[in-house]
Design an enzyme around this catalytic site. Structure first.
Site, PDB file in Angstrom:
ATOM      1  N   THR A 165      30.593  82.202  29.555  1.00  0.00           N
ATOM      2  CA  THR A 165      29.209  82.314  29.072  1.00  0.00           C
ATOM      3  C   THR A 165      28.400  81.091  29.487  1.00  0.00           C
ATOM      4  O   THR A 165      28.936  79.997  29.675  1.00  0.00           O
ATOM      5  CB  THR A 165      29.151  82.447  27.538  1.00  0.00           C
ATOM      6  OG1 THR A 165      29.759  81.293  26.959  1.00  0.00           O
ATOM      7  CG2 THR A 165      29.852  83.701  27.060  1.00  0.00           C
TER       8      THR A 165
ATOM      9  N   TYR B 177      29.529  63.187  39.127  1.00  0.00           N
ATOM     10  CA  TYR B 177      28.298  63.541  38.419  1.00  0.00           C
ATOM     11  C   TYR B 177      28.451  63.284  36.923  1.00  0.00           C
ATOM     12  O   TYR B 177      27.662  62.550  36.327  1.00  0.00           O
ATOM     13  CB  TYR B 177      27.978  65.007  38.678  1.00  0.00           C
ATOM     14  CG  TYR B 177      26.693  65.493  38.047  1.00  0.00           C
ATOM     15  CD1 TYR B 177      25.454  65.142  38.572  1.00  0.00           C
ATOM     16  CD2 TYR B 177      26.715  66.318  36.917  1.00  0.00           C
ATOM     17  CE1 TYR B 177      24.271  65.599  37.995  1.00  0.00           C
ATOM     18  CE2 TYR B 177      25.542  66.781  36.340  1.00  0.00           C
ATOM     19  CZ  TYR B 177      24.322  66.420  36.887  1.00  0.00           C
ATOM     20  OH  TYR B 177      23.160  66.884  36.310  1.00  0.00           O
TER      21      TYR B 177
HETATM   22  N1  LIG Z   1      18.615  71.677  36.621  1.00  0.00           N
HETATM   23  C1  LIG Z   1      19.409  71.590  35.582  1.00  0.00           C
HETATM   24  O1  LIG Z   1      19.839  72.620  35.047  1.00  0.00           O
HETATM   25  C2  LIG Z   1      19.779  70.252  35.015  1.00  0.00           C
HETATM   26  C3  LIG Z   1      20.657  70.228  33.929  1.00  0.00           C
HETATM   27  C4  LIG Z   1      21.005  68.990  33.395  1.00  0.00           C
HETATM   28  C5  LIG Z   1      20.474  67.820  33.904  1.00  0.00           C
HETATM   29  N2  LIG Z   1      19.634  67.877  34.969  1.00  0.00           N
HETATM   30  C6  LIG Z   1      19.141  66.589  35.489  1.00  0.00           C
HETATM   31  O2  LIG Z   1      17.756  66.645  35.748  1.00  0.00           O
HETATM   32  C7  LIG Z   1      17.441  65.863  36.907  1.00  0.00           C
HETATM   33  C8  LIG Z   1      16.685  66.707  37.909  1.00  0.00           C
HETATM   34  O3  LIG Z   1      17.491  67.819  38.282  1.00  0.00           O
HETATM   35  P1  LIG Z   1      16.964  68.987  39.227  1.00  0.00           P
HETATM   36  O4  LIG Z   1      17.587  70.238  38.771  1.00  0.00           O
HETATM   37  O5  LIG Z   1      15.485  68.904  39.346  1.00  0.00           O
HETATM   38  O6  LIG Z   1      17.677  68.592  40.593  1.00  0.00           O
HETATM   39  P2  LIG Z   1      17.075  68.357  42.050  1.00  0.00           P
HETATM   40  O7  LIG Z   1      18.223  68.105  42.943  1.00  0.00           O
HETATM   41  O8  LIG Z   1      16.131  69.457  42.395  1.00  0.00           O
HETATM   42  O9  LIG Z   1      16.205  67.034  41.843  1.00  0.00           O
HETATM   43  C9  LIG Z   1      16.730  65.746  41.957  1.00  0.00           C
HETATM   44  C10 LIG Z   1      15.721  64.915  42.734  1.00  0.00           C
HETATM   45  O10 LIG Z   1      16.216  63.573  42.835  1.00  0.00           O
HETATM   46  C11 LIG Z   1      16.059  63.130  44.186  1.00  0.00           C
HETATM   47  N3  LIG Z   1      17.075  62.103  44.449  1.00  0.00           N
HETATM   48  C12 LIG Z   1      18.414  62.265  44.529  1.00  0.00           C
HETATM   49  N4  LIG Z   1      19.021  61.087  44.784  1.00  0.00           N
HETATM   50  C13 LIG Z   1      18.020  60.156  44.836  1.00  0.00           C
HETATM   51  C14 LIG Z   1      18.009  58.753  45.069  1.00  0.00           C
HETATM   52  N5  LIG Z   1      19.134  58.077  45.307  1.00  0.00           N
HETATM   53  N6  LIG Z   1      16.807  58.127  45.062  1.00  0.00           N
HETATM   54  C15 LIG Z   1      15.664  58.806  44.851  1.00  0.00           C
HETATM   55  N7  LIG Z   1      15.616  60.142  44.628  1.00  0.00           N
HETATM   56  C16 LIG Z   1      16.789  60.801  44.617  1.00  0.00           C
HETATM   57  C17 LIG Z   1      16.254  64.371  45.011  1.00  0.00           C
HETATM   58  O11 LIG Z   1      15.726  64.274  46.313  1.00  0.00           O
HETATM   59  C18 LIG Z   1      15.525  65.420  44.155  1.00  0.00           C
HETATM   60  O12 LIG Z   1      14.158  65.473  44.453  1.00  0.00           O
HETATM   61  C19 LIG Z   1      18.770  65.327  37.443  1.00  0.00           C
HETATM   62  O13 LIG Z   1      18.946  64.005  37.001  1.00  0.00           O
HETATM   63  C20 LIG Z   1      19.790  66.241  36.816  1.00  0.00           C
HETATM   64  O14 LIG Z   1      21.008  65.593  36.638  1.00  0.00           O
HETATM   65  C21 LIG Z   1      19.294  69.058  35.540  1.00  0.00           C
END
Ligand SMILES: NC(=O)c1ccc[n+]([C@@H]2O[C@H](COP(=O)([O-])OP(=O)(O)OC[C@H]3O[C@@H](n4cnc5c(N)ncnc54)[C@H](O)[C@@H]3O)[C@@H](O)[C@H]2O)c1
Length: 312
Positions: free
Chosen positions: A210, A145
């Site tokens: 934290t 990741y």
């Molecule tokens: N939630 C957090 O705290 C957080 C923090 C930092 C970064 N992010 C980033 O934000 C983005 C969304 O995160 P989230 O929390 O909504 O996660 P999530 O897992 O709920 O959403 C990710 C989405 O991407 C889709 N997906 C995964 N692989 C795929 C592929 N190969 N092709 C098409 N779709 C695909 C999944 O089905 C899902 O709907 C991610 O890129 C994540 O790295 C999230």
């Protein structure tokens, strides 16, 4: 003016809120997802809106569509999900970035990358400003990741420098809210689900590490403001909440707000778990006039109400 906007990972936690907000603002939204961790339930209220389209597609394969903007969110975000198939995770980050950048280049769209605080790894600098290069293990179980996301940032910068693609890189810090996956193992959803089911609340280590948590509405506001900055601004820019809590304090707030009788129990710390993570949001404050507004108790209350409909 109405824009046509592609949201990859649009059926996920963050993507579903983003799609809703972009539609509300009068845009045409295409939600692309392979439903690995996303869910049609998250966007069910948008289905039927003539300005909303869903596409089942995997970003490791090219996808062609005429759009003005792309928000690239596709990637599983929680350790249980991204470690399930680590090779697929890194392919999603890297090949997904290449495919979406290629599309942005072809149709001259502006593209925003959902990067992450994980690119700072287990940081020596606290809080983390955008200028900090991070302390990341290349060969650990989180590397698929962290390094995938780092490589995606590199690709964004190189498409910008080499091909003048209009890019924005945001580094998202821990975010929580409705539509989080109930079994994704992230700390906020874990604690809430455990409290609602009257199960033990599990803390890794002593609970003194934290974290800072931002509520989803604050993130979405920040994301949209970044996308709409002048083309000369490319980032990276931290979007997160600098208010720190220990994991123990979070567990106690969840217990208080749910009125649960669950007990707090301590488990071994997993490898590579960062001890401290907190954004320096000076840049976002100065450039966007943005800062988080939603207090922890209010955000937790809304999230608890959502999980009540899922787990009870
Ligand atoms: N939630 C957090 O705290 C957080 C923090 C930092 C970064 N992010 C980033 O934000 C983005 C969304 O995160 P989230 O929390 O909504 O996660 P999530 O897992 O709920 O959403 C990710 C989405 O991407 C889709 N997906 C995964 N692989 C795929 C592929 N190969 N092709 C098409 N779709 C695909 C999944 O089905 C899902 O709907 C991610 O890129 C994540 O790295 C999230």
């Amino acid at each position: 003016m109405m824009k046509r906007i592609l949201v990859t990972g649009g059926a996920g936690f963050i993507g579903s809120h983003l799609c809703a907000r972009l539609l509300n603002e009068g845009n045409d939204v295409i939600c692309l997802d392979n439903y690995f961790t996303g869910n049609k339930e998250n966007i069910i209220s948008l289905i039927g809106n003539p300005h909303f389209e869903m596409v089942r597609h995997d970003v490791i394969h090219p996808y062609y569509v005429e759009v003005d903007q792309i928000y690239n969110l596709a990637c599983p975000a929680s350790p249980v999900h991204y470690q399930y198939n680590p090779i697929k995770t890194i392919k999603t980050s890297v090949m997904g970035a290449i495919n979406m950048l290629g599309l942005a280049k072809r149709v001259n769209a502006k593209i925003l990358q959902a990067s992450t605080s994980e690119i700072y790894g287990d940081p020596f600098v606290h809080p983390q400003p955008e200028s900090y290069w991070g302390n990341v293990n290349t060969i650990g179980i989180r590397s698929c990741y962290d390094e995938g996301k780092r490589c995606a940032e590199t690709l964004f910068m190189d498409y910008h420098r080499q091909n003048n693609v209009k890019i924005k890189i945001i580094r998202i810090f821990n975010t929580y809210g409705p539509n989080m996956h109930p079994s994704d193992g992230r700390v906020v959803s874990n604690f809430i689900v455990q409290a609602l089911k009257s199960e033990n609340i599990t803390i890794y280590g002593e609970g003194t590490q934290t974290r800072s948590f931002q509520y989803i509405d604050d993130l979405i506001e920040g994301m949209i403001r970044v996308m709409n900055t002048d083309d000369s601004f490319i980032g990276p820019i931290n979007i997160g909440n600098p208010n720190e809590f220990t994991i123990m304090q979070l567990a106690e707030r969840v217990l208080a707000l749910t009125g649960s009788k669950s007990k707090i129990v301590k488990l071994d710390l997993p490898s590579d778990d960062p001890q401290q993570r907190k954004p320096d949001i000076t840049l976002a404050r100065n450039l966007l006039g943005w800062e988080p507004k939603v207090q922890l108790d209010k955000g937790l209350g809304k999230t608890i109400n959502y999980f009540k409909t899922k787990v009870l």
